[in-house]
Motif scaffolding. Structure first.
Motif, mmCIF file in Angstrom:
data_model
loop_
_atom_site.group_PDB
_atom_site.id
_atom_site.type_symbol
_atom_site.label_atom_id
_atom_site.label_comp_id
_atom_site.label_asym_id
_atom_site.label_seq_id
_atom_site.Cartn_x
_atom_site.Cartn_y
_atom_site.Cartn_z
ATOM 1 N N ALA A 148 7.681 4.764 87.045
ATOM 2 C CA ALA A 148 7.967 3.854 85.942
ATOM 3 C C ALA A 148 9.461 3.672 85.723
ATOM 4 O O ALA A 148 9.916 2.597 85.308
ATOM 5 N N LEU A 149 10.247 4.716 85.992
ATOM 6 C CA LEU A 149 11.698 4.645 85.768
ATOM 7 C C LEU A 149 12.470 4.296 87.040
ATOM 8 O O LEU A 149 13.697 4.405 87.061
ATOM 9 N N ALA A 150 11.757 3.859 88.069
ATOM 10 C CA ALA A 150 12.435 3.523 89.328
ATOM 11 C C ALA A 150 13.457 2.402 89.135
ATOM 12 O O ALA A 150 14.465 2.337 89.847
ATOM 13 N N GLY A 151 13.219 1.508 88.192
ATOM 14 C CA GLY A 151 14.159 0.409 87.958
ATOM 15 C C GLY A 151 15.216 0.710 86.923
ATOM 16 O O GLY A 151 16.033 -0.163 86.585
ATOM 17 N N ASP A 152 15.219 1.913 86.375
ATOM 18 C CA ASP A 152 16.217 2.306 85.361
ATOM 19 C C ASP A 152 17.021 3.467 85.945
ATOM 20 O O ASP A 152 16.741 4.631 85.685
ATOM 21 N N ARG A 153 18.032 3.149 86.742
ATOM 22 C CA ARG A 153 18.773 4.202 87.442
ATOM 23 C C ARG A 153 19.484 5.128 86.463
ATOM 24 O O ARG A 153 19.581 6.331 86.696
ATOM 25 N N GLU A 154 20.023 4.563 85.364
ATOM 26 C CA GLU A 154 20.716 5.419 84.400
ATOM 27 C C GLU A 154 19.744 6.408 83.741
ATOM 28 O O GLU A 154 20.053 7.588 83.567
ATOM 29 N N GLY A 155 18.536 5.898 83.373
ATOM 30 C CA GLY A 155 17.543 6.791 82.777
ATOM 31 C C GLY A 155 17.099 7.867 83.746
ATOM 32 O O GLY A 155 16.958 9.043 83.381
ATOM 33 N N ALA A 156 16.863 7.481 84.999
ATOM 34 C CA ALA A 156 16.466 8.464 86.007
ATOM 35 C C ALA A 156 17.580 9.476 86.261
ATOM 36 O O ALA A 156 17.332 10.680 86.396
ATOM 37 N N ALA A 157 18.829 8.984 86.314
ATOM 38 C CA ALA A 157 19.966 9.884 86.545
ATOM 39 C C ALA A 157 20.079 10.916 85.427
ATOM 40 O O ALA A 157 20.350 12.103 85.667
ATOM 41 N N ARG A 158 19.862 10.459 84.185
ATOM 42 C CA ARG A 158 19.959 11.379 83.052
ATOM 43 C C ARG A 158 18.903 12.483 83.169
ATOM 44 O O ARG A 158 19.183 13.659 82.908
ATOM 45 N N LEU A 159 17.701 12.126 83.569
ATOM 46 C CA LEU A 159 16.646 13.133 83.692
ATOM 47 C C LEU A 159 16.896 14.084 84.866
ATOM 48 O O LEU A 159 16.613 15.284 84.766
ATOM 49 N N TRP A 160 17.433 13.574 85.988
ATOM 50 C CA TRP A 160 17.765 14.486 87.087
ATOM 51 C C TRP A 160 18.911 15.410 86.701
ATOM 52 O O TRP A 160 18.925 16.589 87.085
ATOM 53 N N ARG A 161 19.864 14.892 85.913
ATOM 54 C CA ARG A 161 20.958 15.756 85.450
ATOM 55 C C ARG A 161 20.413 16.847 84.526
ATOM 56 O O ARG A 161 20.808 18.018 84.612
ATOM 57 N N GLN A 162 19.479 16.494 83.635
ATOM 58 C CA GLN A 162 18.884 17.495 82.756
ATOM 59 C C GLN A 162 18.068 18.508 83.555
ATOM 60 O O GLN A 162 18.034 19.695 83.216
ATOM 61 N N THR A 163 17.431 18.032 84.617
ATOM 62 C CA THR A 163 16.675 18.946 85.481
ATOM 63 C C THR A 163 17.604 20.000 86.084
ATOM 64 O O THR A 163 17.298 21.202 86.081
ATOM 65 N N LEU A 164 18.747 19.557 86.601
ATOM 66 C CA LEU A 164 19.699 20.499 87.187
ATOM 67 C C LEU A 164 20.272 21.425 86.118
ATOM 68 O O LEU A 164 20.415 22.629 86.349
ATOM 69 N N GLU A 165 20.575 20.878 84.958
ATOM 70 C CA GLU A 165 21.141 21.708 83.884
ATOM 71 C C GLU A 165 20.160 22.804 83.472
ATOM 72 O O GLU A 165 20.536 23.971 83.317
ATOM 73 N N CYS A 166 18.894 22.439 83.300
ATOM 74 C CA CYS A 166 17.892 23.428 82.906
ATOM 75 C C CYS A 166 17.645 24.434 84.030
ATOM 76 O O CYS A 166 17.503 25.636 83.783
ATOM 77 N N ALA A 167 17.613 23.946 85.274
ATOM 78 C CA ALA A 167 17.442 24.859 86.412
ATOM 79 C C ALA A 167 18.593 25.861 86.476
ATOM 80 O O ALA A 167 18.386 27.044 86.782
ATOM 81 N N ASN A 168 19.813 25.401 86.182
ATOM 82 C CA ASN A 168 20.962 26.307 86.175
ATOM 83 C C ASN A 168 20.809 27.388 85.118
ATOM 84 O O ASN A 168 21.100 28.565 85.357
ATOM 85 N N HIS A 169 20.368 27.004 83.931
ATOM 86 C CA HIS A 169 20.184 27.994 82.869
ATOM 87 C C HIS A 169 19.171 29.054 83.289
ATOM 88 O O HIS A 169 19.272 30.215 82.878
ATOM 89 N N ARG A 170 18.185 28.649 84.080
ATOM 90 C CA ARG A 170 17.159 29.586 84.535
ATOM 91 C C ARG A 170 17.551 30.286 85.828
ATOM 92 O O ARG A 170 16.844 31.171 86.296
ATOM 93 N N GLY A 171 18.658 29.855 86.450
ATOM 94 C CA GLY A 171 19.072 30.432 87.717
ATOM 95 C C GLY A 171 18.202 30.001 88.880
ATOM 96 O O GLY A 171 18.145 30.677 89.909
ATOM 97 N N ASP A 172 17.534 28.859 88.748
ATOM 98 C CA ASP A 172 16.603 28.378 89.773
ATOM 99 C C ASP A 172 17.352 27.474 90.756
ATOM 100 O O ASP A 172 17.485 26.267 90.551
ATOM 101 N N ILE A 173 17.843 28.052 91.824
ATOM 102 C CA ILE A 173 18.678 27.319 92.782
ATOM 103 C C ILE A 173 17.866 26.290 93.552
ATOM 104 O O ILE A 173 18.330 25.175 93.822
ATOM 105 N N SER A 174 16.635 26.623 93.912
ATOM 106 C CA SER A 174 15.807 25.701 94.678
ATOM 107 C C SER A 174 15.559 24.408 93.907
ATOM 108 O O SER A 174 15.756 23.298 94.428
ATOM 109 N N ALA A 175 15.135 24.532 92.656
ATOM 110 C CA ALA A 175 14.880 23.340 91.842
ATOM 111 C C ALA A 175 16.171 22.580 91.579
ATOM 112 O O ALA A 175 16.189 21.344 91.560
ATOM 113 N N GLY A 176 17.274 23.301 91.384
ATOM 114 C CA GLY A 176 18.557 22.648 91.157
ATOM 115 C C GLY A 176 19.014 21.852 92.367
ATOM 116 O O GLY A 176 19.544 20.732 92.239
ATOM 117 N N THR A 177 18.806 22.400 93.552
ATOM 118 C CA THR A 177 19.198 21.703 94.781
ATOM 119 C C THR A 177 18.411 20.409 94.942
ATOM 120 O O THR A 177 18.966 19.363 95.320
#
Length: 732
Positions: free
Chosen positions: A382-411
């Motif tokens: 659904a968000l394939a056409g909203d690059r900024e929205g998708a980018a924000r969610l991928w950035r939050q994914t990496l941020e949360c993965a970092n807090h958890r120390g989850d390198i695989s998910a962060g990568t």
């Protein structure tokens, strides 16, 4: 195969009608199974008759309370396997009894309604559209006054009186079971069903007299199950009550849902958040994490019975998983887009708070964005056409993965983000990219501590990446200066800021407020500290601080990181000359808010972020004790009890990364002062948290060092700085 009609059969166990003994427990529950009640009768009765025949029982119908305990258990194993074969489950509500005589019947009626409510919420997510309900009839003897009160309240029908010589007269009453079931489902029907389909309606209701009439076999199933669970829970609070291998789950494949009544509010909250017009994954996951924390913790609990806490979590997990499957299959593109945008907003707020507890946020992000489930895939499409929205969610994914120390998910998140940039940059994507560069640097830090064979390459990559991050921050500053021609506002430097800068030999002052640029410098500084270049790191952290004029939270976090760097310098050198700046950084980091050691537990409970501040105190007690005001810290660390610092940190949502640091430093401090018993407990908590972390995470690797500390108390570091047995900077 989806069944539109489900059957719910209920019985009860426990003294609802008299003063309960000390270890009493009230149980209501039984069978929740797909299929019409009449169609289920034959297979259920066949299983019950065959099991009774195998035990040499001729009386029909059998009642569990009249049979030896061992026989009941063997029969229940057969019934449990048959229920699992039919696709059903055991579902129970448990609660300690009320002490008030006039409230006991009301307790029964309310618990009955609660079981019907949560059964409907679970069954509807498996396709149920109608319910056949078969509760056992409940008739109670009450004192005349209590019986009349129950009749006036509309919860019971008055029957004949019974008088015994030497006793006050009692009135028998029968609960209005059918009416309560109808009212419960009518009330549920008035709630919003959101995107998860309509609530089930009542197809039939009949209260069965379990002993004297032709009751449905499912009621006898429920009789055996409630009787067994009641006997096991009375005086038992252990996990062993219902896990695989017990008669309720003999094969370990169909665990019963034993739900604490006190957990129902949270359980319903999970369901209701998922039924919002736009499902709120973050809120549902946060409530689910509350139940998960209740299972992990020991001090604060929603139930006396561990089995009931685990059952509440299992029920909430089933609600969550089934709802996510339904949403993933049924949402329109517009609805899926709304789910992603709501998740992004809620997730950003949770990540910005930096409480140290990210498991609930991660569950929501994984289910609604980054994972491989149907809902996550639907939202990504659904968000394939909203690059900024998708980018924000991928950035939050990496941020949360970092807090958890989850390198695989962060990568994976970093890779997906880079794919978005192939089509070019926008202003929005440029901002997100700069934050991603910062977060990718943190991900590299999470690769430490490292095995000695990998350490040199890890540190080299971290150092070169930190230098690249600094260049990016400087280039961004030039762009902003050219584009906006921004000037530093005339602002006085307060006395505390001036004292810190001068103590560290730097010129006090502010630069253009720019949190993202400051954070990039700050992250690079942390990388240099991990590499052992502490003096450079301190100077760069002070440079980062100059950009935080408009951000009190960043100023406080920067002061905390500076204090860690200064303490690391003292730890490595052991020189009194390196104590400069620690007291000044402590003041700006809020260490003074912990005025007395005895207040620490309360402060941490009210504000989980205070754990970072408390950890500074313990680090200082280890390596710079002159910087901490005097107080009985050892006594506070040794104290036990429900309100102690140990119990607060060992319970619920506080069992996360900052607590691991506190526990390890507390154990080390107590061991250094010859308090071995308390030290072992703190080290044990630290090791538990490390072992419970995701595979390959920094926290899991830190467990190697903590276990060695626990085994040898004040062990000297081994190997080069940054290795598994000699972690550095923030991890040490």
């Amino acid at each position: 195969m989806s069944h539109h009609v489900w059957t719910l059969a209920l019985d009860e166990a426990g003294r609802f009608e008299q003063e309960p003994p000390k270890d009493e427990v009230l149980v209501i529950g039984g069978v929740l199974c797909p299929g019409e009640v009449d169609r289920l009768a034959a297979p259920l009765e066949r299983a019950l008759r065959q099991s009774c025949k195998a035990e040499g029982i001729d009386k029909w119908p059998p009642h569990a309370s009249e049979l030896p305990r061992e026989v009941r258990g063997r029969i229940l194993e057969v019934l449990s396997r048959e229920l699992a074969r039919l696709g059903g489950c055991w579902l129970f509500l448990v609660d300690p009894p009320s002490g008030r005589a006039d409230a006991r019947l009301a307790t029964y009626v309310r618990m009955l309604a609660d079981v019907v409510d949560i059964s409907a919420r679970l069954a509807v997510l498996q396709g149920a559209r109608e319910l056949d309900v078969r509760p056992a009839t409940r008739t109670l003897p009450l004192m005349e006054e209590a019986a009349q009160a129950a009749a006036r309240r509309g919860i019971a029908q008055l029957l004949e009186s019974l008088e015994k010589e030497g006793e006050p007269p009692r009135r028998w009453v029968r609960s209005y079971t059918e009416a309560e079931v109808r009212q419960t489902l009518d009330g549920l029907a008035r709630e919003s069903c959101g995107q998860l389909g309509p609530w089930p309606s009542l197809r039939s209701i009949e209260a069965d007299p379990g002993r004297y009439g032709g009751a449905h076999p499912a009621v006898f199933f429920s009789d055996f199950a409630c009787n067994f669970l009641h006997g096991l829970l009375c005086g038992v609070s252990g996990k062993e009550a219902v896990t695989g291998g017990s008669p309720l789950d003999p094969d370990g494949k169909n665990p019963p849902l034993v739900v604490a009544r006190a957990a129902l509010k949270t359980l319903r909250g999970v369901d209701r958040a998922l039924r919002d017009d736009t499902p709120d994954l973050w809120q549902a996951s946060a409530l689910l994490e509350t139940l998960a924390g209740d299972v992990r913790g020991q001090a604060v609990s929603l139930s006396l019975y561990r089995a009931a806490r685990e059952g509440a979590l299992l029920a909430a997990t089933q609600l969550w998983e089934r709802a996510c499957r339904v949403l993933g299959a049924d949402l329109t593109v517009r609805e899926a887009m709304s789910v992603g945008l709501v998740l992004s907003g809620r997730g950003q707020g949770a990540l910005a708070a930096k409480t140290g507890d990210y498991e609930g946020t991660w569950r929501a992000i994984e289910a609604g964005w980054s994972g491989e489930g149907a809902l996550a895939k639907s939202v990504r499409r659904a968000l394939a056409g909203d690059r900024e929205g998708a980018a924000r969610l991928w950035r939050q994914t990496l941020e949360c993965a970092n807090h958890r120390g989850d390198i695989s998910a962060g990568t994976q998140a970093a890779s997906a983000f880079r794919e978005l940039l192939v089509a070019g940059l926008s202003f929005g994507l440029l901002s997100e990219r700069q934050q991603m560069l910062n977060l990718e640097q943190v991900m590299l830090q999470n690769r430490l501590p490292a095995d000695v064979s990998e350490l040199e390459s890890r540190l080299g990559e971290l150092a070169s990446s930190a230098e690249a991050l600094m260049r990016n921050a400087e280039e961004d500053g030039e762009i902003i200066t050219l584009a906006i021609r921004q000037q530093v506002p005339p602002t006085l430097v307060d006395a505390r800021e001036r004292a810190l800068a001068e103590a560290l030999g730097q010129e006090p002052g502010w630069d253009v407020p720019d949190r993202e640029r400051g954070r990039m410098f700050g992250t690079a500084a942390r990388s240099l500290a991990f590499c052992g270049r502490v003096e450079e790191a301190i100077r760069l952290a002070l440079r980062a601080r100059r950009h935080f004029l408009d951000s009190p939270m960043d100023l406080r976090m920067n002061a905390t990181i500076l204090a860690r760097m200064l303490l690391e310098r003292v730890r490595l050198s052991g020189a009194d000359a390196d104590m400069r700046g620690i007291s000044e950084a402590f003041e700006l980091a809020g260490v003074g808010e912990i005025r007395k050691p005895a207040e620490a537990a309360g402060l941490v409970k009210r504000d989980p972020g205070m754990r970072f501040t408390l950890d500074l105190v313990l680090r200082a007690l280890l390596w710079a004790p002159g910087c901490v005001p005097r107080g009985d810290w050892l006594g506070v660390l040794e104290e036990r009890g429900p309100k102690s610092l140990f119990s607060v940190l060992a319970s619920g949502a506080l069992r996360s990364h900052p607590t691991e640091l506190i526990a390890r430093h507390a154990g080390e401090l107590l061991a250094r002062h010859d308090r071995p018993s308390a030290a072992r407990e703190w080290f044990g908590l630290s090791c538990e948290l490390c072992q419970g972390a995701s595979e390959g995470s920094a926290l899991r690797r830190l467990g190697v060092f903590t276990e060695r500390l626990a085994a040898s108390s004040c062990a000297a570091p081994e190997g080069p700085l940054g290795s598994l047995l000699n972690p550095s900077f923030e991890y040490r």
